[in-house]
Motif scaffolding. Structure first.
Motif, short mmCIF file in Angstrom:
data_model
loop_
_atom_site.label_atom_id
_atom_site.label_comp_id
_atom_site.label_asym_id
_atom_site.label_seq_id
_atom_site.Cartn_x
_atom_site.Cartn_y
_atom_site.Cartn_z
N SER B 15 0.87 -1.17 0.00
CA SER B 15 0.00 0.00 0.00
C SER B 15 0.91 1.22 0.00
N PRO B 16 0.37 2.41 -0.26
CA PRO B 16 1.24 3.60 -0.33
C PRO B 16 1.86 3.96 1.02
N VAL B 17 1.28 3.47 2.13
CA VAL B 17 1.71 3.94 3.45
C VAL B 17 3.22 3.81 3.65
N GLY B 18 3.75 2.61 3.36
CA GLY B 18 5.17 2.37 3.58
C GLY B 18 6.04 3.35 2.82
N TYR B 19 5.66 3.60 1.55
CA TYR B 19 6.46 4.48 0.70
C TYR B 19 6.35 5.92 1.17
N ILE B 20 5.12 6.34 1.53
CA ILE B 20 4.92 7.73 1.96
C ILE B 20 5.71 8.00 3.24
N VAL B 21 5.63 7.06 4.17
CA VAL B 21 6.31 7.25 5.45
C VAL B 21 7.82 7.35 5.25
N THR B 22 8.40 6.39 4.52
CA THR B 22 9.85 6.45 4.32
C THR B 22 10.24 7.70 3.54
N ALA B 23 9.44 8.03 2.51
CA ALA B 23 9.77 9.20 1.70
C ALA B 23 9.72 10.46 2.56
N ALA B 24 8.67 10.61 3.36
CA ALA B 24 8.52 11.80 4.19
C ALA B 24 9.68 11.89 5.17
N PHE B 25 9.98 10.76 5.80
CA PHE B 25 11.05 10.78 6.80
C PHE B 25 12.37 11.18 6.15
N PRO B 61 2.53 7.73 14.09
CA PRO B 61 1.09 7.40 13.98
C PRO B 61 0.72 6.84 12.62
N LEU B 62 1.40 7.28 11.56
CA LEU B 62 1.11 6.73 10.23
C LEU B 62 1.52 5.26 10.14
N ILE B 63 2.58 4.93 10.86
CA ILE B 63 3.04 3.54 10.83
C ILE B 63 2.10 2.64 11.64
N THR B 64 1.60 3.16 12.75
CA THR B 64 0.84 2.29 13.66
C THR B 64 -0.67 2.33 13.44
N MET B 65 -1.17 3.32 12.71
CA MET B 65 -2.62 3.56 12.71
C MET B 65 -3.45 2.34 12.30
N ARG B 66 -3.01 1.61 11.29
CA ARG B 66 -3.88 0.55 10.80
C ARG B 66 -3.63 -0.82 11.42
N LEU B 67 -2.61 -0.90 12.26
CA LEU B 67 -2.19 -2.23 12.73
C LEU B 67 -3.31 -3.04 13.38
N PHE B 68 -4.08 -2.41 14.28
CA PHE B 68 -5.18 -3.17 14.87
C PHE B 68 -6.55 -2.70 14.39
N ILE B 148 -3.43 2.79 20.89
CA ILE B 148 -4.56 3.61 20.41
C ILE B 148 -5.25 2.93 19.23
N SER B 149 -4.44 2.29 18.38
CA SER B 149 -5.01 1.58 17.23
C SER B 149 -5.92 0.43 17.67
N SER B 150 -5.61 -0.15 18.81
CA SER B 150 -6.42 -1.28 19.27
C SER B 150 -7.75 -0.82 19.86
N LEU B 151 -7.86 0.50 20.11
CA LEU B 151 -9.08 1.00 20.75
C LEU B 151 -10.19 1.32 19.75
N ALA B 158 -7.53 6.49 14.80
CA ALA B 158 -6.31 5.94 15.38
C ALA B 158 -5.13 6.88 15.09
N ALA B 159 -5.04 7.37 13.86
CA ALA B 159 -3.93 8.25 13.48
C ALA B 159 -4.00 9.57 14.23
N ILE B 160 -5.18 10.21 14.21
CA ILE B 160 -5.32 11.52 14.84
C ILE B 160 -5.16 11.40 16.36
N GLY B 161 -5.71 10.32 16.92
CA GLY B 161 -5.56 10.09 18.36
C GLY B 161 -4.09 9.99 18.75
N SER B 162 -3.32 9.23 17.94
CA SER B 162 -1.90 9.08 18.27
C SER B 162 -1.16 10.41 18.11
N PHE B 163 -1.49 11.17 17.03
CA PHE B 163 -0.89 12.52 16.86
C PHE B 163 -1.10 13.32 18.12
N ALA B 164 -2.37 13.36 18.56
CA ALA B 164 -2.76 14.18 19.70
C ALA B 164 -1.96 13.78 20.94
#
Lengths: 310, 234
Positions: B15-25, B61-68, B148-151, B158-164
Motif C-alpha cells: 500500500s502507499p503507506v510504507g512508501y509515503i512514510v519512508t519518503a517523508a522521513f 502514527p502513520l506507521i501504527t494507525m492501521r495495525l489493529f 490507540i489503534s487497538s481502541l 487511530a492516526a489523529i488520536g496518536s498525533f494528539a
C-alpha cells in the motif's frame, strides 16, 4: 471430539446464549438452525475461542479452549460469518500466510493447490482479494478453514453468496469432509441442513429448542399421514371409494383440477396407498397422482421456533 | 508470530503507506541535514537530530494507525484470534513490524553520515548513538500508537488520536515550565520524552533514560494485549 457444556453469554442485559450443551463424536456433522440473531454465530465464536463465554466450557479433543488455547485452536478450522480476508493480498499469498499462521506441517505448495482445487479457486489464485466476487471470497474463506485438514471444522453459513452450481459442489464437499472431520455448520436454509447434516440443533433466543437426528426431526409430528390424490373418474364414486378404505379417517375434496380429474386429501392412521389404489381401480377410476403430504422440515422448524408442539 | 510480522511488512509496501512514510522521513531528514549541516558547514549533526524529534512524532502514527484498527474493521482479527497464536505473540509481531519500518527510515542517518565522510570526518559514535536513541524513543511511541489503534476500528481516529497524544507528550516540557507546584513539576519533568531524547542526542546515555523508554514500551504493549483480551469478554 467436541464437548460444549452449559454455555451462557450475555451482551449487556440481552442473553445471547442460555445454557447450551451438546456433544459431538468424530465424523458427526451438526447443523445449527435458527432465525437471524438466534445465537448461532455467538456459539461458534465461543467454540473457536474468538470470544469467551460468561459461563460454561468448551473442550476440543480433550483440550479446553481457555486452558489450552493453542492445542485446541490447532484442531479447529473456522469460517466466520464474514470471511477474514486481507483485502490487499492475493489469494495465494493469503493462503500462504494462513498456512504459516496455523503452523501447518505439510508441503506448502502442494497442500495449498490441493485445497484450491477442492473449493475450485485455482483460477483466482493470483488475483487480489479486493477484486474478487462474493462467491470467490466465500470459497477462499472455506479454503482457509481447510488448511492443514483440522479434525474440527466450524463453518458459519458456508454457502452464502454462492451460485446454485457452487452450492451443490460445496455441499458435496462438506458431506465428503464429514466422513473424516467433525463439522458444525450453521444455516438458515433448512434444505441445506437436511441435505448435509446428520444431527440438527435448533436454536432460538439463545436456547436449544430441539435437537435430534435429521430424519427424526423431519418425521416429528407425523402420526397422521396425509396423501394428496388426483384421480380421473366420477367425483362421487371416487369420493365414496376413498372413504370406504380401511384406516382412512377423513377425505377432503379439493375439486376438479382438469377436466374429469379430481383432487383429494386423504388422512389415514396407516399406510393406505395400496388399498387406495385398488379401491379407485374398482370404480373404473385412474389415479394420476399420489403424493405423501409429509411435514417438511420448514413446517417442523417453524413450529419449533414459535414454540408450538404437536 | 513470524507469519504476522512478515505479512505486516509486506502490507506496508503493498500500500502507499510504507512508501509515503519512508519518503517523508527521508525528505525531512535530508532537508534538515542540508540546512543544518551542509549549508552552515558543520559536521555536527546534533541540530538535525533535534529537529527530527517532531517529525518522528508525526510519522509514527502513520506507521501504527492501521495495525489493529483495520483488523477489527475487516474482521480479520477473527483469523488471528482463532489461530494457535497467543495474544502476546500477535501484539509483539505487530510491534516489531512497525519497529522495522522505523528502522528503515532511520537508515537515512547512515546515508547522511556517509555523505559527510566524503567532505569531513563525522562523529560516528554520535550518529550511531542517535539512531539507538531514536529507536528507544520510537519504540515507546510505537507502543502508544499500537495501543490507540487497538481502541478503535477507524484508521483516521487511530492516526489523529496518536498525533494528539504524541503532541501532548512533546508539550510536557512547556507545561512543566509554567507549573508553580514543585511536586507536579518534578513529576512532569521525569515523564518528559524530549529531555531524555536530548540527552541521547548530546551523547549522554543514562541507564535511567533507557529504562524509562523500555518501560513505556512494555507497559503500552501490555495495555494493548489487555484491550484485545477484554474485547473477548465484552
Amino acid at each position: 471430539m467436541i464437548e460444549v457444556k452449559n454455555l451462557t453469554k450475555h451482551y449487556g442485559k440481552n442473553i445471547a446464549l442460555d445454557n447450551i450443551s451438546f456433544k459431538l463424536n468424530e465424523g458427526d456433522v451438526l447443523g445449527f438452525l435458527g432465525p437471524n440473531g438466534a445465537g448461532k454465530s455467538t456459539a461458534m465464536n465461543i467454540i473457536t475461542g474468538y470470544i469467551s463465554a460468561d459461563e460454561g466450557t468448551v473442550t476440543i479433543d480433550g483440550h479446553d479452549i481457555l486452558e489450552e488455547p493453542s492445542e485446541a485452536k490447532k484442531r479447529i478450522g473456522y469460517l466466520p460469518e464474514i470471511p477474514p480476508l486481507y483485502q490487499d493480498m492475493t489469494v495465494q499469498k493469503y493462503l500462504e500466510f494462513m498456512y504459516r499462521l496455523k503452523k501447518v506441517r505439510k508441503p506448502m505448495k502442494e497442500h495449498i493447490s490441493e485445497i484450491c482445487e477442492m473449493v475450485q479457486i485455482r483460477d483466482a489464485e493470483e488475483k487480489i482479494i479486493r477484486h474478487l466476487s462474493k462467491g470467490y471470497r466465500q470459497r477462499v474463506g472455506i479454503a482457509q478453514a481447510l488448511l492443514g485438514y483440522p479434525p474440527v471444522l466450524i463453518l458459519d453459513e458456508p454457502t452464502v453468496g454462492l451460485d446454485p452450481a457452487q452450492i451443490i459442489e460445496i455441499r458435496k464437499l462438506i458431506r465428503d469432509l464429514g466422513k473424516k472431520h467433525t463439522i458444525i455448520l450453521s444455516s438458515h436454509i433448512l434444505s441445506e441442513v437436511q441435505a448435509v447434516c446428520d444431527k440438527i440443533l435448533v436454536i432460538n433466543h439463545g436456547k436449544i429448542m430441539a435437537e435430534g437426528q435429521t430424519d427424526s426431526l423431519t418425521l416429528l409430528g407425523r402420526e397422521t399421514r396425509k396423501i394428496k390424490i388426483v384421480a380421473e373418474g366420477r367425483e362421487q364414486n371416487l369420493y365414496s371409494a376413498l372413504k370406504s378404505v380401511d384406516k382412512v379417517m377423513n377425505v377432503e375434496r379439493l375439486g376438479e383440477t382438469e377436466k374429469g380429474c379430481y383432487e383429494f386429501i386423504v388422512e389415514s392412521s396407516a399406510d393406505v396407498r395400496r388399498s387406495v389404489s385398488k379401491a379407485v381401480a374398482r370404480t373404473d377410476g385412474i389415479i394420476l397422482l399420489m403424493q405423501p403430504e409429509g411435514r417438511s422440515l420448514e413446517e417442523t422448524f417453524l413450529n419449533i421456533i414459535s414454540g408450538k408442539s404437536e | 508470530m513470524s507469519a504476522i510480522l512478515k505479512r505486516e511488512l509486506a502490507a506496508y509496501f503493498s500500500s502507499p503507506v510504507g512508501y509515503i512514510v519512508t519518503a517523508a522521513f527521508m525528505f525531512f531528514s535530508g532537508f534538515f541535514f542540508y540546512v543544518q549541516c551542509l549549508n552552515i558547514g558543520t559536521s555536527n549533526m546534533y541540530a538535525v537530530f533535534q529537529s527530527m524529534f517532531f517529525i518522528v512524532l508525526f510519522v509514527i502514527p502513520l506507521i501504527t494507525m492501521r495495525l489493529f484498527s483495520e483488523e477489527k474493521k475487516y474482521k480479520t482479527d477473527q483469523a488471528l484470534l482463532t489461530a494457535p497464536v497467543s495474544l502476546a505473540g500477535i501484539v509483539t509481531a505487530k510491534f516489531l513490524s512497525a519497529f522495522v519500518m522505523l528502522s528503515v527510515c532511520l537508515a537515512s542517518y547512515v546515508i547522511e553520515g556517509i555523505v559527510l565522510s566524503f567532505i569531513a570526518s563525522p562523529d560516528w559514535s554520535v550518529i550511531i548513538g542517535n539512531i539507538f536513541s531514536m529507536m528507544m524513543m520510537g519504540a515507546a511511541f510505537i507502543a502508544i500508537g499500537l495501543f490507540i489503534s487497538s481502541l478503535t476500528e477507524n484508521v483516521m481516529i487511530a492516526a489523529i488520536g496518536s498525533f494528539a497524544v504524541n503532541l501532548v507528550i512533546s508539550l510536557v516540557d512547556s507545561i512543566s515550565a509554567n507549573l508553580p507546584v514543585p511536586f507536579l513539576k518534578g513529576l512532569l519533568d521525569s515523564l518528559s520524552f524530549q529531555t531524555k531524547y536530548s540527552n541521547f542526542a548530546l551523547g549522554i546515555v543514562q541507564l535511567s533514560d533507557v529504562v524509562f523508554f523500555v518501560s513505556v514500551t512494555v507497559l503500552f504493549l501490555f495495555f494493548t494485549e489487555r484491550v484485545l483480551e477484554k474485547r473477548r469478554w465484552a
